[in-house]
Every structure is written in C-alpha cells, then in structure tokens.
Design an enzyme around this catalytic site. Sequence first.
Site, PDB file in Angstrom:
ATOM      1  CB  SER A 149      -0.869   0.035   1.254  1.00 61.27           C
ATOM      2  OG  SER A 149      -1.525   1.270   1.448  1.00 61.27           O
ATOM      3  CE  LYS A 174      -4.657  -0.054   0.324  1.00 56.17           C
ATOM      4  NZ  LYS A 174      -5.302  -0.681   1.533  1.00 56.17           N
ATOM      5  CE  LYS A 176      -3.972   3.807   2.231  1.00 57.94           C
ATOM      6  NZ  LYS A 176      -5.039   3.315   2.766  1.00 57.94           N
ATOM      7  CG  ASP A 201      -7.924   2.493   0.897  1.00 53.80           C
ATOM      8  OD1 ASP A 201      -8.866   2.946   0.622  1.00 53.80           O
ATOM      9  OD2 ASP A 201      -7.198   2.098   1.688  1.00 53.80           O
ATOM     10  CD  GLU A 226      -8.665  -0.544   0.585  1.00 56.14           C
ATOM     11  OE1 GLU A 226      -7.718  -1.119  -0.205  1.00 56.14           O
ATOM     12  OE2 GLU A 226      -8.609  -0.956   2.059  1.00 56.14           O
ATOM     13  CG  ASP A 251     -10.445  -0.735   5.117  1.00 61.50           C
ATOM     14  OD1 ASP A 251     -10.712  -1.272   6.338  1.00 61.50           O
ATOM     15  OD2 ASP A 251      -9.403  -0.247   4.875  1.00 61.50           O
ATOM     16  CE  LYS A 275      -7.283  -2.190   6.840  1.00 62.82           C
ATOM     17  NZ  LYS A 275      -7.363  -0.777   6.676  1.00 62.82           N
ATOM     18  N   GLY A 303      -4.284  -4.363   6.410  1.00 64.12           N
ATOM     19  CA  GLY A 303      -3.034  -4.007   7.535  1.00 64.12           C
ATOM     20  C   GLY A 303      -3.355  -2.839   8.163  1.00 64.12           C
TER      21      GLY A 303
HETATM   22  O1  OSB Z   1      -7.143   1.946   4.456  1.00 64.59           O
HETATM   23  O2  OSB Z   1      -5.941  -0.106   4.410  1.00 64.59           O
HETATM   24  C1  OSB Z   1      -6.100   1.313   4.941  1.00 64.59           C
HETATM   25  C2  OSB Z   1      -2.864   2.153   6.876  1.00 64.59           C
HETATM   26  C3  OSB Z   1      -3.591   2.792   7.970  1.00 64.59           C
HETATM   27  C4  OSB Z   1      -4.736   3.248   8.036  1.00 64.59           C
HETATM   28  C5  OSB Z   1      -5.515   2.817   6.919  1.00 64.59           C
HETATM   29  C6  OSB Z   1      -4.941   1.924   5.822  1.00 64.59           C
HETATM   30  C7  OSB Z   1      -3.675   1.534   5.907  1.00 64.59           C
HETATM   31  C8  OSB Z   1      -2.995   0.994   4.871  1.00 64.59           C
HETATM   32  C9  OSB Z   1      -1.590   0.374   5.175  1.00 64.59           C
HETATM   33  O3  OSB Z   1      -3.422   0.850   3.511  1.00 64.59           O
HETATM   34  C10 OSB Z   1      -1.792  -1.155   5.039  1.00 64.59           C
HETATM   35  C11 OSB Z   1      -0.384  -1.599   5.836  1.00 64.59           C
HETATM   36  O4  OSB Z   1       0.549  -1.727   5.067  1.00 64.59           O
HETATM   37  O5  OSB Z   1      -0.473  -2.155   6.866  1.00 64.59           O
HETATM   38 MG    MG Z   2      -8.070   0.815   3.273  1.00 63.09          MG
END
Ligand code: OSB
Ligand code: MG
Length: 381
Positions: A149, A174, A176, A201, A226, A251, A275, A303
């Site tokens: 991510s 992924k 953001k 995401d 996402e 999510d 999660k 995560g």
């Molecule tokens: O939306 O998945 C998410 C990290 C912090 C808060 C929300 C998210 C995330 C990540 C990181 O996308 C995922 C990771 O590498 O742990």
């Molecule tokens: Mg997410």
Amino acid sequence: MPETSPSPVVRLPLLVEEAELRLVRLPLLRPFRIATGTITERLFPLLRLRGEGLEGLAEGVMDPLPDYLDETLAGTLDLLREGILPSILGRRFANPQALARQLAPWRGHAMARAMVEMAFWDLWSRALDLPLGLALGGDGRASVPVGVSLGIAPVEETLEAVARHLEEGYRRIKLKIAPGHDLALLEAARTRFPAIALSVDANASYRLADRARLRALDGFGLEYIEQPLAWDDLIDHATLQRDLRTAVCLDESLRSVGHARRALQIDAARVLNIKVARSGGHDAARRMHDLAKAFDVPVWCGGMLESGIGRAHNIHLSTLPNFTKPGDVSSASRYFARDIVREALEATDGLMPVPQGPGIGVTPDEAALAAIADVPERIRP
Ligand code: OSB
Ligand code: MG
C-alpha cells in the site's frame, strides 16, 4: 530463535489469570499519507493475557483521535480497564468464541474487543500447541502472497516506489488516492505499468456526488476501488457498484459480521478487505471470510501498519482458503527501523512466510519494547 521448551500441561477451559497493558510508541521510517491525514508513528496499546504459564499477545489499531474509524485510544483504554478486562479476568473459557460471547452484550468497539479476542486466540492456540493459522482453520500454507500500500506522494515519487516494489516481487500495488489526486496519478501509473495488478484506496474521501470522477476510474483496469465513500456507508456503495465495472472493495464500512453480511446482500462490494483488528477479532474475520465465500466474493487481508505482533496475527489469518488476493501484509522493514518482535517478518518474491511454532509464532523483543513502551500495567481479577 526462541528456545523450545516442552509443551506445558494445560488445563482446559483456559484460565485468564492476568492482563498486562502498555502503550507503545513506534516511529515510522517515513510518514504515511492517506486521504484523512499523515501518520508519522504508531501509538498503540499492547495487551498480554496470561494463564497456565503461557501468554497471548495482541495490539490495538485505534488512533489517538478518531481519524480512520470512530474508536479512540483513550476510549479503548478506559473500556479495557473498566469493562472488558474485569469481565474476563479470573474466568475460564473453553475457546475464543466463549470469550467473545462474554463481551457480546456490549455495543460496537470492534477494535477494543478484537485486541482481547486476538490475544486470547494466541494464548489458546499456544495452549493447544498449534500455529494460530491452523487453529483458525487455515490450510497450512507456508507463505501468503502480499502486495504493498503506497501512501500519497508526488506522482513521480510514487512511480519510482511502484517500480522498486515490483522489483522486490510484490504481487499487487495499491495506491492511496483522494479527490484531485486520482486521474493524473492513474494515467501516469498505467502508462508506465500497463499490465500490473493495481488497486486504489480512497479512505472514504469521495461522495456519491463524485460519481462522474469515480466512473472515470473504471477505465484503468483496477483490481478494485477500496472504500471510495463514507466510512459508515453501505447503501451508497451499492449504488456506486451498480455504476461501475470495477469491483468496489469495502474496508472502513466492515466493522462487524453484520456489516459484511448486509454489504454482500445488497451487492455493495465485490471484494472485501478483511482486517481482523477492526472487525472484532479472528472469529468475526473468519465469519466474514466464510460469508464472502458463500457469495463468491474474494477477500484479502488488510493491514494497519502493525508491529510484528499484529502483523503475525494478520499473516496467520491470511492462510484461510478464501484469501485469494494478495494482502497488505508487507515486510515490517518497510515501516520500522526496529520492530518489537525478535523474528523478521519479511516477504521474498511477494511471499510472506507464515511464522512457525505455536500461536502467532513471534516473541516480543523485550529490549526493543523497553526502549519505546511505558511501564507495564498489570491487571488481575
Ligand atoms: O485503509 O488500508 C487502509 C494504513 C493505515 C490506515 C488505513 C489503511 C492503511 C493501509 C496500510 O493501507 C496497510 C499496511 O501496510 O499495513
Ligand atoms: Mg483501506
């Protein structure tokens, strides 16, 4: 490697004798920017449950302020001290479901209950001398496919990061996104990487009124989009999914098994990000996984920038059979200079090895912890 000791003789149901809570401040190697803000460190509660000479561990993923979801660190600590821990300490539980039932009358607080349930799963699977993944009903795979991510950054910087992670073998990238940081980024990403497994995401940063912009994302051959819409929404996501060829992946909206069931029933998502730490625990995560399977919807393991403790929980959960898409459980060294477990959780060629041994299969690095955690608070019946 930790020394192996003979399996203890454990009396079941398992007695929860003592809890230990401490706050850990784990700096990130670099800031991680998402639509809702920038994360520079993880400040999280670490919970140990002790019983029968064993201990089980879990970490919380709630933020100090309700940035990602509505739970907070202070609220969690209060609920743990005043409600949840007193209700389980000194009691015996036949299995993690029995412990979850003890907490069932209380509403919400999925992250707080997950912490306690996950620590008990670790303790319980150690008592059974089984790796957590097998105790959960996983298929015993030795490693799980993972992606990365990537936080919000200038486009050129993001493209370089994509190239680096592809070279390392990560199986899905992924990105953001946020309103205004979307179409140009994807144009550039697809021009340079036309065929890779790519997803985005939005962390709940769009509204249904942004439909035209979201429809434009449909042209990039994404694996899924996402959580485009509000953190507590299901209905608008179903409306949006009807408009898109690309799968919507939920999510934030999945904070209980009920949310997942309703999302599947109304076709609000065609992929789920599961999660464990925001869903109420492993049992809830597993039930979401089973429900998705019944709807022929693939799932992957998300995560929350976890330390090795939460990361190990995520890896074990990812061994359940409907986790068919690469998860966000990437190498811990991407995030931390020094983790708080002794084992290195590192992916090779996009495969994260499942920690071996009973329970989550990792052990705290007490020296590393002592450097960044406060004094342990022991709670007894
Ligand atoms: O939306 O998945 C998410 C990290 C912090 C808060 C929300 C998210 C995330 C990540 C990181 O996308 C995922 C990771 O590498 O742990
Ligand atoms: Mg997410």
